[in-house]
Design a protein around this motif. Structure first.
Motif, PDB file in Angstrom:
ATOM      1  N   ASN A  55      53.798  59.970  66.094  1.00 32.02           N
ATOM      2  CA  ASN A  55      53.148  59.126  65.120  1.00 32.02           C
ATOM      3  C   ASN A  55      51.767  59.364  65.624  1.00 32.02           C
ATOM      4  O   ASN A  55      51.271  59.431  66.956  1.00 32.02           O
ATOM      5  N   MET A  56      50.708  59.189  64.772  1.00 31.39           N
ATOM      6  CA  MET A  56      49.302  59.247  65.091  1.00 31.39           C
ATOM      7  C   MET A  56      48.734  58.052  64.441  1.00 31.39           C
ATOM      8  O   MET A  56      49.346  57.867  63.290  1.00 31.39           O
ATOM      9  N   GLY A  57      47.545  57.830  64.903  1.00 30.58           N
ATOM     10  CA  GLY A  57      46.786  56.464  64.244  1.00 30.58           C
ATOM     11  C   GLY A  57      45.315  56.478  64.569  1.00 30.58           C
ATOM     12  O   GLY A  57      44.956  57.416  65.365  1.00 30.58           O
ATOM     13  N   TRP A  58      44.663  55.762  64.325  1.00 26.58           N
ATOM     14  CA  TRP A  58      43.344  55.490  64.365  1.00 26.58           C
ATOM     15  C   TRP A  58      43.304  53.765  64.700  1.00 26.58           C
ATOM     16  O   TRP A  58      43.652  52.981  64.019  1.00 26.58           O
ATOM     17  N   TYR A  59      42.357  53.650  65.793  1.00 24.90           N
ATOM     18  CA  TYR A  59      42.094  52.308  65.855  1.00 24.90           C
ATOM     19  C   TYR A  59      40.505  52.138  65.962  1.00 24.90           C
ATOM     20  O   TYR A  59      39.876  53.278  65.927  1.00 24.90           O
ATOM     21  N   ILE A  84      50.247  56.657  61.026  1.00 25.98           N
ATOM     22  CA  ILE A  84      51.072  57.880  60.172  1.00 25.98           C
ATOM     23  C   ILE A  84      52.129  58.504  60.891  1.00 25.98           C
ATOM     24  O   ILE A  84      52.029  58.905  62.022  1.00 25.98           O
ATOM     25  N   THR A  85      53.316  58.172  60.486  1.00 24.34           N
ATOM     26  CA  THR A  85      54.497  58.903  60.694  1.00 24.34           C
ATOM     27  C   THR A  85      55.071  59.576  59.383  1.00 24.34           C
ATOM     28  O   THR A  85      54.429  60.545  59.104  1.00 24.34           O
ATOM     29  N   LYS A  89      42.760  48.621  53.259  1.00 26.25           N
ATOM     30  CA  LYS A  89      43.657  49.072  52.372  1.00 26.25           C
ATOM     31  C   LYS A  89      42.725  49.475  51.134  1.00 26.25           C
ATOM     32  O   LYS A  89      41.935  48.584  50.633  1.00 26.25           O
ATOM     33  N   GLY A  90      43.000  50.565  50.459  1.00 20.59           N
ATOM     34  CA  GLY A  90      42.500  51.014  49.140  1.00 20.59           C
ATOM     35  C   GLY A  90      41.029  51.569  49.496  1.00 20.59           C
ATOM     36  O   GLY A  90      40.573  52.046  48.401  1.00 20.59           O
ATOM     37  N   ARG A  91      40.505  51.518  50.819  1.00 23.11           N
ATOM     38  CA  ARG A  91      39.268  52.247  50.944  1.00 23.11           C
ATOM     39  C   ARG A  91      39.372  53.673  51.813  1.00 23.11           C
ATOM     40  O   ARG A  91      38.865  54.675  51.881  1.00 23.11           O
ATOM     41  N   PHE A  92      40.494  53.558  52.704  1.00 19.53           N
ATOM     42  CA  PHE A  92      40.678  54.318  53.852  1.00 19.53           C
ATOM     43  C   PHE A  92      42.027  55.167  53.518  1.00 19.53           C
ATOM     44  O   PHE A  92      42.792  54.464  53.152  1.00 19.53           O
ATOM     45  N   THR A  93      41.983  56.396  53.979  1.00 19.81           N
ATOM     46  CA  THR A  93      43.223  56.981  53.525  1.00 19.81           C
ATOM     47  C   THR A  93      43.684  57.943  54.963  1.00 19.81           C
ATOM     48  O   THR A  93      42.603  58.631  55.291  1.00 19.81           O
ATOM     49  N   ILE A  94      44.881  57.738  55.384  1.00 19.12           N
ATOM     50  CA  ILE A  94      45.089  58.519  56.585  1.00 19.12           C
ATOM     51  C   ILE A  94      45.901  59.728  56.130  1.00 19.12           C
ATOM     52  O   ILE A  94      46.964  59.372  55.557  1.00 19.12           O
ATOM     53  N   SER A  95      45.838  60.802  56.639  1.00 20.54           N
ATOM     54  CA  SER A  95      46.736  61.935  56.445  1.00 20.54           C
ATOM     55  C   SER A  95      46.763  62.758  57.879  1.00 20.54           C
ATOM     56  O   SER A  95      46.194  62.525  58.861  1.00 20.54           O
ATOM     57  N   ARG A  96      47.764  63.743  57.797  1.00 19.79           N
ATOM     58  CA  ARG A  96      48.172  64.488  58.869  1.00 19.79           C
ATOM     59  C   ARG A  96      48.615  65.961  58.518  1.00 19.79           C
ATOM     60  O   ARG A  96      49.130  66.086  57.675  1.00 19.79           O
ATOM     61  N   ASP A  97      48.023  66.824  59.477  1.00 15.45           N
ATOM     62  CA  ASP A  97      48.309  68.298  59.155  1.00 15.45           C
ATOM     63  C   ASP A  97      49.295  68.591  60.411  1.00 15.45           C
ATOM     64  O   ASP A  97      48.857  68.911  61.476  1.00 15.45           O
ATOM     65  N   ASN A  98      50.454  68.801  60.222  1.00 22.65           N
ATOM     66  CA  ASN A  98      51.601  68.792  61.328  1.00 22.65           C
ATOM     67  C   ASN A  98      51.253  70.216  62.108  1.00 22.65           C
ATOM     68  O   ASN A  98      51.265  70.358  63.085  1.00 22.65           O
TER      69      ASN A  98
END
Length: 119
Positions: free
Chosen positions: A33-37, A51-52, A62-71
């Motif tokens: 998993n990856m994430g932002w702090y 995100i996993t 919530k509703g303002r930020f979106t996390i996504s991932r390119d594996n």
């Protein structure tokens, strides 16, 4: 060893948007998993989003930020919209990484990138 390199931070006016990127490189088997702090001055580091196979967010974003991932690129993104002054902080990328023959998975941090929301 795994290296995480963040990019995309900077100064933005309230209500604006920024997109952070974090690319992982080095020798590893997979990324769980990856994430932002983020850490604001005088405050503890706090989880923003992870995100996993699913995503999770701190209530304030919530509703303002979106996390996504390119594996394929081992890269995680954080799209930040409707930014507020209270979003000002150093943002850190985090990855939980599996190495062959090593348990448990290992956690790695990026060097951090400044996001400033101000008029």
């Amino acid at each position: 060893q795994v290296h995480l390199v963040e990019s995309g931070g900077g100064l933005v006016q309230p209500g604006g948007s920024l997109r952070l990127s974090c690319a992982a490189s080095g020798s590893f088997f997979s990324i769980d998993n990856m994430g932002w702090y983020r850490q604001a001055p005088g405050k503890e580091r706090e989880l923003v989003a992870t995100i996993t196979t699913s995503t999770s967010y701190q209530d304030s974003v919530k509703g303002r930020f979106t996390i996504s991932r390119d594996n394929a690129k081992n890269t995680v993104y954080l799209q930040m919209n409707s930014l507020k002054p209270e979003d000002t902080a150093v943002y850190y990328c985090y990855a939980l990484v599996r190495h062959i023959g090593v348990l448990p998975p290992s956690g790695y941090w990026g060097q951090g990138i400044q996001v400033t929301v101000s008029s």
